[in-house]
Design an enzyme around this catalytic site. Structure first.
Site, PDB file in Angstrom:
ATOM      1  N   ARG A 166       0.690  -1.256   0.057  1.00  0.00           N
ATOM      2  CA  ARG A 166       0.089  -0.067   0.026  1.00  0.00           C
ATOM      3  C   ARG A 166       0.892   1.239  -0.109  1.00  0.00           C
ATOM      4  O   ARG A 166       0.596   2.282   0.576  1.00  0.00           O
ATOM      5  CB  ARG A 166      -0.738   0.081   1.127  1.00  0.00           C
ATOM      6  CG  ARG A 166      -1.815  -1.204   1.456  1.00  0.00           C
ATOM      7  CD  ARG A 166      -2.904  -1.130   0.304  1.00  0.00           C
ATOM      8  NE  ARG A 166      -3.508  -2.512   0.295  1.00  0.00           N
ATOM      9  CZ  ARG A 166      -3.181  -3.809  -0.127  1.00  0.00           C
ATOM     10  NH1 ARG A 166      -2.158  -3.989  -0.872  1.00  0.00           N
ATOM     11  NH2 ARG A 166      -3.743  -4.809   0.279  1.00  0.00           N
ATOM     12  N   SER A 218     -10.479  -0.952   4.696  1.00  0.00           N
ATOM     13  CA  SER A 218      -9.401  -0.818   5.614  1.00  0.00           C
ATOM     14  C   SER A 218      -9.074   0.216   6.107  1.00  0.00           C
ATOM     15  O   SER A 218      -8.359   1.114   5.259  1.00  0.00           O
ATOM     16  CB  SER A 218      -8.451  -1.941   5.241  1.00  0.00           C
ATOM     17  OG  SER A 218      -8.795  -3.351   5.177  1.00  0.00           O
ATOM     18  N   GLU A 288      -3.892   3.395   6.272  1.00  0.00           N
ATOM     19  CA  GLU A 288      -3.883   3.104   5.059  1.00  0.00           C
ATOM     20  C   GLU A 288      -4.710   4.187   4.315  1.00  0.00           C
ATOM     21  O   GLU A 288      -4.370   4.816   3.296  1.00  0.00           O
ATOM     22  CB  GLU A 288      -4.720   1.815   4.890  1.00  0.00           C
ATOM     23  CG  GLU A 288      -4.778   1.482   3.212  1.00  0.00           C
ATOM     24  CD  GLU A 288      -5.247  -0.028   3.037  1.00  0.00           C
ATOM     25  OE1 GLU A 288      -4.852  -1.172   3.735  1.00  0.00           O
ATOM     26  OE2 GLU A 288      -6.016  -0.147   2.159  1.00  0.00           O
TER      27      GLU A 288
HETATM   28  C1  LIG Z   1     -15.378  -1.841   0.607  1.00  0.00           C
HETATM   29  C2  LIG Z   1     -14.162  -1.687   0.431  1.00  0.00           C
HETATM   30  C3  LIG Z   1     -13.136  -2.515   0.063  1.00  0.00           C
HETATM   31  C4  LIG Z   1     -11.974  -2.540  -0.076  1.00  0.00           C
HETATM   32  N1  LIG Z   1     -11.005  -3.417  -0.540  1.00  0.00           N
HETATM   33  C5  LIG Z   1      -9.849  -3.226  -0.672  1.00  0.00           C
HETATM   34  C6  LIG Z   1      -8.839  -4.173  -0.812  1.00  0.00           C
HETATM   35  O1  LIG Z   1      -9.184  -5.276  -0.827  1.00  0.00           O
HETATM   36  N2  LIG Z   1      -7.638  -3.933  -1.264  1.00  0.00           N
HETATM   37  C7  LIG Z   1      -7.151  -2.688  -1.306  1.00  0.00           C
HETATM   38  O2  LIG Z   1      -5.975  -2.259  -1.541  1.00  0.00           O
HETATM   39  N3  LIG Z   1      -7.906  -1.551  -1.090  1.00  0.00           N
HETATM   40  C8  LIG Z   1      -9.204  -1.828  -0.746  1.00  0.00           C
HETATM   41  N4  LIG Z   1     -10.171  -0.629  -0.454  1.00  0.00           N
HETATM   42  C9  LIG Z   1      -9.501   0.457  -0.583  1.00  0.00           C
HETATM   43  C10 LIG Z   1      -9.695   1.300  -2.121  1.00  0.00           C
HETATM   44  O3  LIG Z   1     -10.834   0.788  -2.740  1.00  0.00           O
HETATM   45  C11 LIG Z   1      -8.454   0.964  -2.940  1.00  0.00           C
HETATM   46  O4  LIG Z   1      -7.420   1.934  -2.302  1.00  0.00           O
HETATM   47  C12 LIG Z   1      -8.696   1.665  -4.144  1.00  0.00           C
HETATM   48  O5  LIG Z   1      -7.604   1.374  -5.167  1.00  0.00           O
HETATM   49  C13 LIG Z   1      -8.826   3.239  -4.245  1.00  0.00           C
HETATM   50  O6  LIG Z   1      -9.110   3.637  -5.562  1.00  0.00           O
HETATM   51  P1  LIG Z   1     -10.024   5.056  -5.849  1.00  0.00           P
HETATM   52  O7  LIG Z   1     -10.208   5.317  -7.146  1.00  0.00           O
HETATM   53  O8  LIG Z   1     -11.223   5.094  -4.729  1.00  0.00           O
HETATM   54  O9  LIG Z   1      -8.909   6.025  -5.055  1.00  0.00           O
HETATM   55  P2  LIG Z   1      -9.263   7.504  -4.321  1.00  0.00           P
HETATM   56  O10 LIG Z   1      -9.809   6.970  -2.765  1.00  0.00           O
HETATM   57  O11 LIG Z   1     -10.049   8.428  -5.030  1.00  0.00           O
HETATM   58  O12 LIG Z   1      -7.926   7.994  -3.987  1.00  0.00           O
HETATM   59  C14 LIG Z   1      -7.040   7.436  -3.100  1.00  0.00           C
HETATM   60  C15 LIG Z   1      -5.496   7.982  -3.318  1.00  0.00           C
HETATM   61  O13 LIG Z   1      -5.130   7.607  -4.411  1.00  0.00           O
HETATM   62  C16 LIG Z   1      -4.888   8.970  -5.396  1.00  0.00           C
HETATM   63  N5  LIG Z   1      -5.143   8.689  -6.555  1.00  0.00           N
HETATM   64  C17 LIG Z   1      -6.331   8.440  -7.141  1.00  0.00           C
HETATM   65  N6  LIG Z   1      -6.339   8.370  -8.442  1.00  0.00           N
HETATM   66  C18 LIG Z   1      -5.120   8.988  -8.825  1.00  0.00           C
HETATM   67  C19 LIG Z   1      -4.432   9.133  -9.999  1.00  0.00           C
HETATM   68  N7  LIG Z   1      -5.156   9.119 -11.466  1.00  0.00           N
HETATM   69  N8  LIG Z   1      -3.268   9.837 -10.038  1.00  0.00           N
HETATM   70  C20 LIG Z   1      -2.447   9.868  -9.010  1.00  0.00           C
HETATM   71  N9  LIG Z   1      -3.147   9.783  -7.736  1.00  0.00           N
HETATM   72  C21 LIG Z   1      -4.355   9.204  -7.640  1.00  0.00           C
HETATM   73  C22 LIG Z   1      -5.686  10.089  -4.477  1.00  0.00           C
HETATM   74  O14 LIG Z   1      -5.130  11.370  -4.631  1.00  0.00           O
HETATM   75  C23 LIG Z   1      -5.609   9.348  -3.272  1.00  0.00           C
HETATM   76  O15 LIG Z   1      -4.511   9.792  -2.492  1.00  0.00           O
HETATM   77  C24 LIG Z   1     -11.429  -0.986  -0.314  1.00  0.00           C
HETATM   78  C25 LIG Z   1     -12.402   0.139  -0.114  1.00  0.00           C
HETATM   79  C26 LIG Z   1     -13.705  -0.239   0.116  1.00  0.00           C
HETATM   80  C27 LIG Z   1     -14.606   0.895   0.384  1.00  0.00           C
END
Ligand SMILES: Cc1cc2nc3c(=O)[nH]c(=O)nc-3n(C[C@H](O)[C@H](O)[C@H](O)COP(=O)(O)OP(=O)(O)OC[C@H]3O[C@@H](n4cnc5c(N)ncnc54)[C@H](O)[C@@H]3O)c2cc1C
Length: 296
Positions: A166, A218, A288
């Site tokens: 992560r 998480s 995280e």
């Molecule tokens: C129910 C649930 C289950 C989950 N299970 C998992 C799991 O199993 N494993 C896991 O790793 N995570 C999990 N997550 C967390 C999350 O889904 C992941 O971290 C996911 O990859 C975040 O993507 P996002 O587009 O929502 O990012 P965002 O929440 O929109 O952004 C997260 C971070 O990434 C940066 N970011 C986003 N897009 C870009 C881009 N294009 N360029 C540069 N930086 C960027 C943002 O600035 C921020 O710092 C879970 C979340 C939920 C709600």
């Protein structure tokens, strides 16, 4: 001339899965990559920039983010098979990870199934090195395209980043770039087998995660050899609440928004969980979820 949607003081609670928090001073949804490049090139050099996908790992404090938020969904969200190699999937930063999983499965590729359970975008997965069930995003990246603050495009590989659990940090530190797409290599497989595996993984998630209430997955990383959820539960925190934020009864590493949580309730809960686990077990949990912006 910008072609996308430009707004001011946009409530970020609309764009993060916790459904809580403050506003973005400037908010832009680019029409396409060229539009994003023009937008970035026109920003003052000291403007804070935050790319947001589905906001599933993000909280904006109640006082708001005093910079520019760029939403990658839906217009940077294309998914295709690489023109030269049918085991490579090319996905835009705004593509939802579960869509990539389903697209790969439909195209008889194996290994993308795990992405079905991560409710974010490709950009968020690249930024977080998202992972589950033993696979992490960067294990499967061939290369990715980025744009810098001036809107210039670059192609990068894993060697251009310091990558861990992560954790993704551009090398050298301070290189300010944002993900716009990535190419992922999967194995040849069988569409039906991959689709069945996705169903199985999603059923497992439905059973173990509180998907009925707004949350951000998480809250803390798992410490080496242990599980953050186990430690939090062992401290008796399941069900504990601060304002509208509650340690989930179903999964102790999830914080649920019971309906009216503020970002400050959620952040106070994060501090309380970390402090309690430290006092009772001696383990320092590492956050995280990403928190940005100013306190109210
Ligand atoms: C129910 C649930 C289950 C989950 N299970 C998992 C799991 O199993 N494993 C896991 O790793 N995570 C999990 N997550 C967390 C999350 O889904 C992941 O971290 C996911 O990859 C975040 O993507 P996002 O587009 O929502 O990012 P965002 O929440 O929109 O952004 C997260 C971070 O990434 C940066 N970011 C986003 N897009 C870009 C881009 N294009 N360029 C540069 N930086 C960027 C943002 O600035 C921020 O710092 C879970 C979340 C939920 C709600």
């Amino acid at each position: 001339m910008l072609r996308g949607e430009l707004r001011h003081d946009e409530p970020m609670s609309r764009h993060v899965s916790w459904r809580a928090g403050g506003t973005a001073k400037t908010f832009f949804k680019p029409a396409d990559l060229a539009d994003l490049q023009v937008f970035l090139a026109g920003l003052p050099p000291d403007e804070a920039i935050l790319l947001v996908g589905l906001g599933s790992n993000l909280l904006v404090r109640d006082g708001g983010f005093k910079g520019a938020v760029v939403l990658t969904t839906p217009h940077l969200g294309g998914i295709a098979i690489d023109a030269k190699d049918e085991t490579i999937v090319v996905a835009g930063a705004g593509a939802a990870s579960p869509h990539v999983a389903k697209f790969a499965a439909r195209n008889s590729l194996a290994g993308a199934e795990w992405l079905a359970g991560v409710p974010g975008t490709v950009g968020g997965a690249l930024a977080m090195n998202a992972g589950c069930y033993g696979t992490e995003t960067w294990d499967q990246v061939v290369d990715c395209d980025t744009v810098d603050r001036q809107g210039q495009r670059h192609t990068r590989t894993a060697a251009d980043f310091d990558i861990g659990y992560r954790h993704v940090q551009a090398k050298p530190t301070g290189r300010d770039e944002f993900f716009v797409s990535a190419r992922f290599r999967f194995a040849r497989g069988d569409a039906e087998v991959a689709q069945a595996r996705i169903k199985q993984l999603l059923a497992k998630r439905m059973a173990s995660q509180p998907l009925d209430k707004p949350n951000a997955g998480s809250t803390f990383r798992n410490p080496p050899g242990d599980h953050a959820a186990r430690l939090i539960e062992s401290c008796g925190l399941k069900g504990f609440s601060i304002g509208g934020a509650q340690v989930s009864l179903k999964h102790a590493n999830f914080i649920a928004n019971l309906g009216d949580a503020t970002a400050s309730d959620i952040e106070a809960m994060i501090h309380h969980m970390r402090d309690t686990v430290r006092e009772k077990t001696g383990v320092e949990l590492v956050q995280e979820v990403r928190i940005v912006g100013d306190a109210a």
